[in-house]
Design a protein around this motif. Structure first.
Motif, PDB file in Angstrom:
ATOM      1  N   PHE A 232       0.838  -1.200   0.000  1.00  0.00           N
ATOM      2  CA  PHE A 232       0.000   0.000   0.000  1.00  0.00           C
ATOM      3  C   PHE A 232       0.874   1.252   0.000  1.00  0.00           C
ATOM      4  N   ARG A 233       1.869   1.291   0.893  1.00  0.00           N
ATOM      5  CA  ARG A 233       2.756   2.458   0.942  1.00  0.00           C
ATOM      6  C   ARG A 233       3.529   2.607  -0.364  1.00  0.00           C
ATOM      7  N   PHE A 234       3.928   1.486  -0.954  1.00  0.00           N
ATOM      8  CA  PHE A 234       4.640   1.522  -2.228  1.00  0.00           C
ATOM      9  C   PHE A 234       3.782   2.192  -3.301  1.00  0.00           C
ATOM     10  N   HIS A 235       2.517   1.770  -3.413  1.00  0.00           N
ATOM     11  CA  HIS A 235       1.633   2.326  -4.436  1.00  0.00           C
ATOM     12  C   HIS A 235       1.345   3.804  -4.175  1.00  0.00           C
ATOM     13  N   VAL A 236       1.155   4.176  -2.925  1.00  0.00           N
ATOM     14  CA  VAL A 236       0.896   5.580  -2.609  1.00  0.00           C
ATOM     15  C   VAL A 236       2.099   6.439  -3.007  1.00  0.00           C
ATOM     16  N   ALA A 237       3.308   5.979  -2.659  1.00  0.00           N
ATOM     17  CA  ALA A 237       4.511   6.734  -3.004  1.00  0.00           C
ATOM     18  C   ALA A 237       4.665   6.848  -4.519  1.00  0.00           C
ATOM     19  N   LYS A 238       4.441   5.749  -5.214  1.00  0.00           N
ATOM     20  CA  LYS A 238       4.618   5.772  -6.671  1.00  0.00           C
ATOM     21  C   LYS A 238       3.546   6.635  -7.335  1.00  0.00           C
ATOM     22  N   ALA A 239       2.319   6.588  -6.836  1.00  0.00           N
ATOM     23  CA  ALA A 239       1.260   7.423  -7.393  1.00  0.00           C
ATOM     24  C   ALA A 239       1.563   8.900  -7.171  1.00  0.00           C
ATOM     25  N   ALA A 240       2.098   9.238  -5.997  1.00  0.00           N
ATOM     26  CA  ALA A 240       2.413  10.640  -5.697  1.00  0.00           C
ATOM     27  C   ALA A 240       3.522  11.166  -6.610  1.00  0.00           C
ATOM     28  N   ILE A 241       4.580  10.369  -6.782  1.00  0.00           N
ATOM     29  CA  ILE A 241       5.687  10.797  -7.642  1.00  0.00           C
ATOM     30  C   ILE A 241       5.230  10.880  -9.094  1.00  0.00           C
ATOM     31  N   ALA A 242       4.435   9.910  -9.536  1.00  0.00           N
ATOM     32  CA  ALA A 242       3.947   9.910 -10.916  1.00  0.00           C
ATOM     33  C   ALA A 242       3.018  11.104 -11.158  1.00  0.00           C
ATOM     34  N   THR A 243       2.214  11.478 -10.165  1.00  0.00           N
ATOM     35  CA  THR A 243       1.344  12.644 -10.299  1.00  0.00           C
ATOM     36  C   THR A 243       2.161  13.921 -10.444  1.00  0.00           C
ATOM     37  N   LEU A 244       3.203  14.048  -9.619  1.00  0.00           N
ATOM     38  CA  LEU A 244       4.082  15.213  -9.721  1.00  0.00           C
ATOM     39  C   LEU A 244       4.766  15.247 -11.086  1.00  0.00           C
ATOM     40  N   LEU A 245       5.229  14.087 -11.546  1.00  0.00           N
ATOM     41  CA  LEU A 245       5.860  14.018 -12.861  1.00  0.00           C
ATOM     42  C   LEU A 245       4.863  14.391 -13.963  1.00  0.00           C
ATOM     43  N   LEU A 246       3.625  13.935 -13.842  1.00  0.00           N
ATOM     44  CA  LEU A 246       2.593  14.260 -14.828  1.00  0.00           C
ATOM     45  C   LEU A 246       2.360  15.770 -14.890  1.00  0.00           C
ATOM     46  N   LEU A 247       2.298  16.421 -13.734  1.00  0.00           N
ATOM     47  CA  LEU A 247       2.091  17.865 -13.703  1.00  0.00           C
ATOM     48  C   LEU A 247       3.264  18.610 -14.342  1.00  0.00           C
ATOM     49  N   VAL A 248       4.483  18.173 -14.018  1.00  0.00           N
ATOM     50  CA  VAL A 248       5.669  18.815 -14.585  1.00  0.00           C
ATOM     51  C   VAL A 248       5.710  18.619 -16.098  1.00  0.00           C
ATOM     52  N   LEU A 249       5.441  17.404 -16.561  1.00  0.00           N
ATOM     53  CA  LEU A 249       5.472  17.120 -17.992  1.00  0.00           C
ATOM     54  C   LEU A 249       4.364  17.870 -18.732  1.00  0.00           C
ATOM     55  N   THR A 250       3.213  18.009 -18.106  1.00  0.00           N
ATOM     56  CA  THR A 250       2.118  18.756 -18.731  1.00  0.00           C
ATOM     57  C   THR A 250       2.511  20.215 -18.931  1.00  0.00           C
ATOM     58  N   ALA A 251       3.061  20.823 -17.873  1.00  0.00           N
ATOM     59  CA  ALA A 251       3.508  22.218 -17.983  1.00  0.00           C
ATOM     60  C   ALA A 251       4.620  22.357 -19.015  1.00  0.00           C
ATOM     61  N   LEU A 252       5.569  21.426 -19.003  1.00  0.00           N
ATOM     62  CA  LEU A 252       6.671  21.461 -19.954  1.00  0.00           C
ATOM     63  C   LEU A 252       6.160  21.303 -21.381  1.00  0.00           C
ATOM     64  N   GLY A 253       5.229  20.376 -21.583  1.00  0.00           N
ATOM     65  CA  GLY A 253       4.680  20.162 -22.911  1.00  0.00           C
ATOM     66  C   GLY A 253       3.944  21.380 -23.432  1.00  0.00           C
ATOM     67  N   ILE A 254       3.163  22.032 -22.570  1.00  0.00           N
ATOM     68  CA  ILE A 254       2.437  23.239 -22.993  1.00  0.00           C
ATOM     69  C   ILE A 254       3.413  24.315 -23.445  1.00  0.00           C
ATOM     70  N   LEU A 255       4.478  24.516 -22.674  1.00  0.00           N
ATOM     71  CA  LEU A 255       5.464  25.533 -23.038  1.00  0.00           C
ATOM     72  C   LEU A 255       6.166  25.188 -24.349  1.00  0.00           C
ATOM     73  N   LEU A 256       6.497  23.918 -24.535  1.00  0.00           N
ATOM     74  CA  LEU A 256       7.180  23.514 -25.767  1.00  0.00           C
ATOM     75  C   LEU A 256       6.296  23.704 -26.986  1.00  0.00           C
ATOM     76  N   TRP A 257       5.032  23.303 -26.872  1.00  0.00           N
ATOM     77  CA  TRP A 257       4.149  23.434 -28.019  1.00  0.00           C
ATOM     78  C   TRP A 257       3.773  24.884 -28.279  1.00  0.00           C
ATOM     79  N   GLN A 258       3.694  25.696 -27.231  1.00  0.00           N
ATOM     80  CA  GLN A 258       3.486  27.129 -27.433  1.00  0.00           C
ATOM     81  C   GLN A 258       4.678  27.740 -28.164  1.00  0.00           C
ATOM     82  N   ALA A 259       5.885  27.349 -27.756  1.00  0.00           N
ATOM     83  CA  ALA A 259       7.086  27.854 -28.424  1.00  0.00           C
ATOM     84  C   ALA A 259       7.115  27.409 -29.886  1.00  0.00           C
TER      85      ALA A 259
END
Length: 286
Positions: A83-110
């Protein structure tokens, strides 16, 4: 003196660089950190996949023969760890998703705003944006899978059992008993369900119901995103070809992805409502 219009360019570049560094750091963290974050004391040995698989097999044999619906102490310790493993991995993956989304928006805008003869720069921006979009989609799938695993960590652990390979010993005998009990449970008027199997059926139902809900919600969100993108596409002037290309591409991707997720939601709903049959298919190696 520099002109005011030139000021945002370096700031934009610094933000792109910062997001790229964060994404680069989060990818290995997603692979390496969850086991460390989930472990405490004696559970450090679970970071070794072979040790974890062996522990799951031993714990499952003990639990099946305990005659109790409640998890045995060893199995409970494994489930808590997972359970702790999945919670940790979900949290890190969510943060990565947010960062990649912001990065992708900036790249495609550029990319959409890039003017002049810089063909190589536009190609680099398009390639980087495509890679980031693919990683963001993969991160979304990781988030979904780990939220599902956190909701039903016992069923997630059972996926480590060697159900599709010939075996011997106590684990093989136990798996045969599980298959027979599931076969009996699938027939009306069959023998009573063993306590451990009742827990397995209930947890498996929750496992698939969770993914059904997540997939349905994400599918609905993607439909909304697709509609919004196509509306912006229709309002964008024809001479803004790169902007229309970006909007059309992601609008189409969202439109194609949503039915796939809808099918996933329906399939998992069906399994959740007939959990015993789904478990029988799994334990038969399906």
């Amino acid at each position: 003196m520099s002109s005011p219009a030139a000021a945002p360019v370096p700031a934009h570049g610094r933000l792109l660089a910062l997001l790229a560094v964060l994404a680069t750091a989060l990818v290995p963290a997603l692979l390496l950190a969850p086991h460390a974050l989930a472990a405490n004391g004696s559970q450090g040995g679970y970071a070794n996949q072979r040790n974890l698989v062996d522990a799951v097999g031993d714990g499952f044999v003990e639990y099946w023969h305990s005659g109790d619906r409640r998890l045995s102490p060893d199995m409970q310790q494994l489930v808590d760890y997972w359970f702790r493993f999945h919670v940790a991995k979900a949290a890190i993956a969510t943060l990565l998703l947010l960062v990649l989304t912001a990065l992708g928006i900036l790249l495609w805008q550029a990319y959409a705003r890039a003017g002049g003869p810089g063909t190589a720069r536009r190609a680099a921006l398009a390639s980087a944006g495509t890679c980031v979009a693919a990683l963001a989609l993969l991160s979304l799938l990781v988030v979904m899978a780990n939220v599902q695993g956190a909701a039903a960590p016992f069923t997630s652990l059972l996926s480590m059992l060697p159900v599709g390979t010939p075996g011997h010993g106590a684990l093989a005998d136990t798996l045969d008993q599980v298959r027979q009990s599931l076969t009996d449970a699938s027939h009306p008027g069959g023998t009573s369900t063993p306590p451990a199997l009742a827990t397995m059926i209930s947890d498996n139902s929750r496992y698939h119901a969770t993914l059904a809900v997540i997939a349905g919600v994400v599918a609905a969100l993607l439909v909304g995103v697709s509609v919004s993108l196509w509306r912006r596409f229709a309002r964008t002037a024809r001479w803004q070809r790169r902007t229309r290309r970006v909007l059309g591409s992601f609008g189409a991707l969202s439109a194609v992805s949503s039915p796939v997720l809808a099918v996933l939601a329906v399939a998992n709903t069906a399994t959740a409502t007939d959990s015993a049959r789904g478990l029988l298919i799994f334990f038969n190696g399906g």
